[in-house]
Design an enzyme around this catalytic site. Structure first.
Site, PDB file in Angstrom:
ATOM      1  N   CYS A 118      -5.794  -8.569   7.804  1.00 47.03           N
ATOM      2  CA  CYS A 118      -5.508  -9.994   7.921  1.00 47.03           C
ATOM      3  C   CYS A 118      -4.035 -10.152   8.275  1.00 47.03           C
ATOM      4  O   CYS A 118      -3.277  -9.178   8.232  1.00 47.03           O
ATOM      5  CB  CYS A 118      -5.855 -10.736   6.628  1.00 47.03           C
ATOM      6  SG  CYS A 118      -4.779 -10.352   5.235  1.00 47.03           S
ATOM      7  N   HIS A 164      -1.116 -17.300  -0.128  1.00 50.71           N
ATOM      8  CA  HIS A 164      -0.189 -16.179  -0.235  1.00 50.71           C
ATOM      9  C   HIS A 164       0.635 -16.062   1.030  1.00 50.71           C
ATOM     10  O   HIS A 164       0.251 -16.542   2.092  1.00 50.71           O
ATOM     11  CB  HIS A 164      -0.949 -14.872  -0.475  1.00 50.71           C
ATOM     12  CG  HIS A 164      -1.966 -14.568   0.584  1.00 50.71           C
ATOM     13  ND1 HIS A 164      -3.227 -15.139   0.589  1.00 50.71           N
ATOM     14  CD2 HIS A 164      -1.933 -13.773   1.679  1.00 50.71           C
ATOM     15  CE1 HIS A 164      -3.907 -14.697   1.628  1.00 50.71           C
ATOM     16  NE2 HIS A 164      -3.148 -13.865   2.307  1.00 50.71           N
TER      17      HIS A 164
END
Length: 672
Positions: A187, A67
């Site tokens: 993240c 992603h």
């Protein structure tokens, strides 16, 4: 979610076109391009690869979730692929058979990112992944991901759980107070791993009978934990790969600090670990939001060598701005006022507004003050990287002592490591709960500063000062072949990992010499900067001279590399090295070695630690300096062209327009 994934974005037999994670990402991305969701396939895949390089996106349970956020994405999109053989995405338990490619625009709104984060949570549900593996067609898989076939069952389950006609249990005695944990997950992109870690921790907490509340610091923003929840918490878990925002809220609590993947793969172990710390009364300061180089320093899985490198690099990263500002101001002072400007009186006592010498003295003296912080800042932030905010005071004190006793850069390194070690030792001592609040701000700084000051003044400071003096004398005496050999070594180090650890070691060595500048240390600084400019400039020239050897994306990157290389940003060559390391890195090292050797041989000097060609007027022997850079760029360019030209298979997107071919021919002729 209904707009993010359709049957056209599902490939249930991805093995037919993909056997690697790169090929799998390309196969799914091509479906996005076909629907107009992605405008530039290769640009988008480069963003996906850059995210993958930060941390593998494979998860336990056979899941791969590449992603990224990208300017090449027109709207938030999700594509799904299923592999019978499995594709390696770096998960500890093996290949992934369920692959989700998430594409978010660079400026995606919060609502879309929240929906994407809900998918990340669903992936932690075994029933969801089992249903996806059993789906017989693309439409069914898309419906499952959108939640269409799960909503009814989930609603029924909730209704049954809430049925007021169910018999209610009799009142039991009041249960024991539960163990309370607050957690933060984050993240780099804040889309997937952030929410997976949160879901995983919450599930493990329920099984362990622990009360846990998570703050997800993701792309969709974050809602701060209730201060009351933090105040009553017994412990803290940080599962993150970017700095935790407002970390000082959690000061004085037993803490486990790990990467976000640990929160996904071993949540039960993290909960058990933090409970053990609480039982021992072991606390971690937690105060002060950490910056990136500090934040990942000393993770539990790192070896001592890795931790040491991270601690040292954290200090260097904070020191560099002081060196850059101070060094450039000093260099400008010398350029305007001449080499005797260091003898000028204080501008606070004597300043003539119309006198250029006074202005030169002002620049020089401001730069000198900025430079005076070099060693204390280095020591302070090495200690900070090791022990968080309580390490700052003893670190700065130790660095100041190093300056006082002329221990220089080496003294700063030693002071920072000692200060961090002392604070970490104090933090391990079990103390009564009533004293925990004052430990980070009073007790630890007081005791650690006294210990570090004693050691630096009376025990190790003087031997280090003698070593620093010997190193300075050695650099000053470098001539002839010895100087050239040092230039070759520094050039190779600057170009080996293009901004990585070895590059930073060479740069730190050069910058450290500026703390007590001599002719030798100024030569080293010049050689390091010259060699660091070579890789991006060489790649830029190579893409111009022989564009057909590079992909379209690389040719576009080559245009930016001109400016990056000229500005001494070695990282400008990383996209080329990532795509073709076996050709780009050796070619870059060859040119860097040539430039480093020539710079030392020509006796070029540099007082500024940064600036590239923009500080050429401040360089000693500027014309020869440019010759050294040009020679290295030429060597690297020829080497990379020869190496790429020798390969049997050209790049997959090597189409060169007629206009580009004409330009290439003209540039090649001019170069010859």
């Amino acid at each position: 979610m209904s707009e993010m994934i359709t049957a056209e974005l599902v490939d249930l037999e991805i093995d037919r076109s993909a056997g690697t994670k790169e090929a799998a990402a390309r196969a799914l991305a091509e479906r996005m391009v076909a629907l107009g969701r992605v405008t530039d396939l290769d640009g988008f895949l480069a963003d996906v690869a850059a995210r993958e390089a930060q941390m593998p996106t494979g998860l336990d349970g056979g899941i791969g979730i590449p992603h990224c956020r990208s300017t090449h994405v027109t709207e938030p999109t999700l594509a799904f692929g299923r592999s019978a053989d499995g594709i390696d995405f770096g998960a500890p338990d093996g290949p992934a058979d369920l692959i989700f490619l998430i594409a978010a625009p660079a400026g995606a709104d919060d609502a879309h990112l929240t929906i994407l984060s809900s998918l990340a949570r669903q992936l932690m549900d075994a029933e969801f992944t089992t249903a996806l593996r059993a789906a017989e067609d693309a439409e069914t898989a898309a419906d499952l991901i959108r939640g269409n076939e799960r909503a009814g069952g989930e609603q029924a389950a909730r209704s049954a759980a809430e049925d007021p006609t169910d018999p209610q249990p009799e009142d039991d005695p009041a249960p024991a107070e539960p163990f309370r944990i607050v957690a933060v997950t984050s993240c780099p992109t804040g889309i997937a791993h952030t929410y997976m870690a949160a879901e995983s921790l919450e599930n493990a907490a329920r099984e362990a009978g622990v009360e846990l509340v998570v703050e997800t610091q993701g792309s969709a923003g974050f809602t701060r934990l209730d201060p009351a929840a933090i105040a009553t918490a017994d412990a803290v878990i940080f599962a993150h790969d970017v700095p935790v925002r407002d970390k000082d809220r959690f000061a004085g609590k037993p803490t486990v600090d790990v990467g976000v993947k640990a929160g996904i793969s071993r949540p039960a172990a993290l909960i058990a670990e933090v409970r053990e710390k609480a039982a021992r009364g072991e606390i971690t300061s937690g105060a002060g939001a950490k910056a990136s180089p500090v934040d990942d320093a000393g993770e539990s899985g790192d070896g001592y060598g890795t931790k040491l490198r991270k601690w040292l690099m954290s200090g260097v990263s904070y020191m560099v701005p002081f060196v850059a500002a101070g060094g450039l101001l000093i260099a400008l002072g010398f350029a305007i006022g001449g080499w005797k400007i260091d003898k000028a009186p204080s501008v606070a006592e004597h300043f003539v507004w119309t006198d250029t010498t006074s202005w030169a003295a002002l620049l020089f003296q401001i730069g000198g003050l900025a430079f005076a912080f070099l060693v204390p800042v280095l020591a302070g932030y090495i200690a900070y990287g090791m022990a968080d905010r309580p390490g700052l005071v003893p670190g700065f004190v130790g660095g100041s002592v190093a300056v006082t006793i002329n221990a220089g850069f080496l003294g700063g390194l030693a002071a920072g490591l000692i200060a961090g070690a002392v604070v970490m030792g104090i933090q391990r001592v079990k103390i009564p709960a009533v004293l925990r609040g004052i430990m980070p701000v009073v007790v630890i700084p007081l005791i650690s500063s006294a210990i570090v000051g004693f050691l630096m003044f009376l025990v190790i400071g003087k031997p280090i000062a003698s070593l620093q003096s010997a190193l300075t004398d050695w650099l000053e005496g470098l001539t002839g072949a010895n100087a050239i050999i040092l230039g070759v070594i520094l050039g190779l180090m600057m170009c080996f990992d293009l901004g990585g650890p070895l590059n930073k070691v060479a740069y730190a060595f050069a910058v450290g010499g500026l703390a007590n500048p001599t002719e030798g240390s100024l030569k080293v600084m010049a050689a390091v900067m010259a060699a660091g400019m070579v890789p991006p400039l060489a790649m830029a020239l190579a893409t111009t001279v022989r564009g057909r050897l590079f992909t379209k994306t690389e040719r576009e990157n080559g245009k930016a590399a001109w400016f990056l290389g000229a500005s001494f940003i070695t990282e400008g060559a990383i996209p080329f090295a990532a795509a073709d390391p076996l050709r780009v890195i050796p070619a870059s090292m060859a040119g860097g070695a040539v430039t480093g050797a020539l710079s030392m041989a020509f006796g070029c000097t540099l007082r500024a630690p940064h600036g590239g060609i923009f500080v050429v007027p401040l360089i000693g022997q500027p014309l020869l300096y440019l010759v050294a850079i040009a020679a290295g760029v030429g060597v690297s360019t020829v080497a990379v062209i020869l190496l790429k030209g020798a390969r049997k298979t050209p790049p997959s997107e090597n189409a060169v327009t007629a206009e580009e071919a004409v330009t290439e021919k003209r540039v090649a002729t001019a170069a010859v």
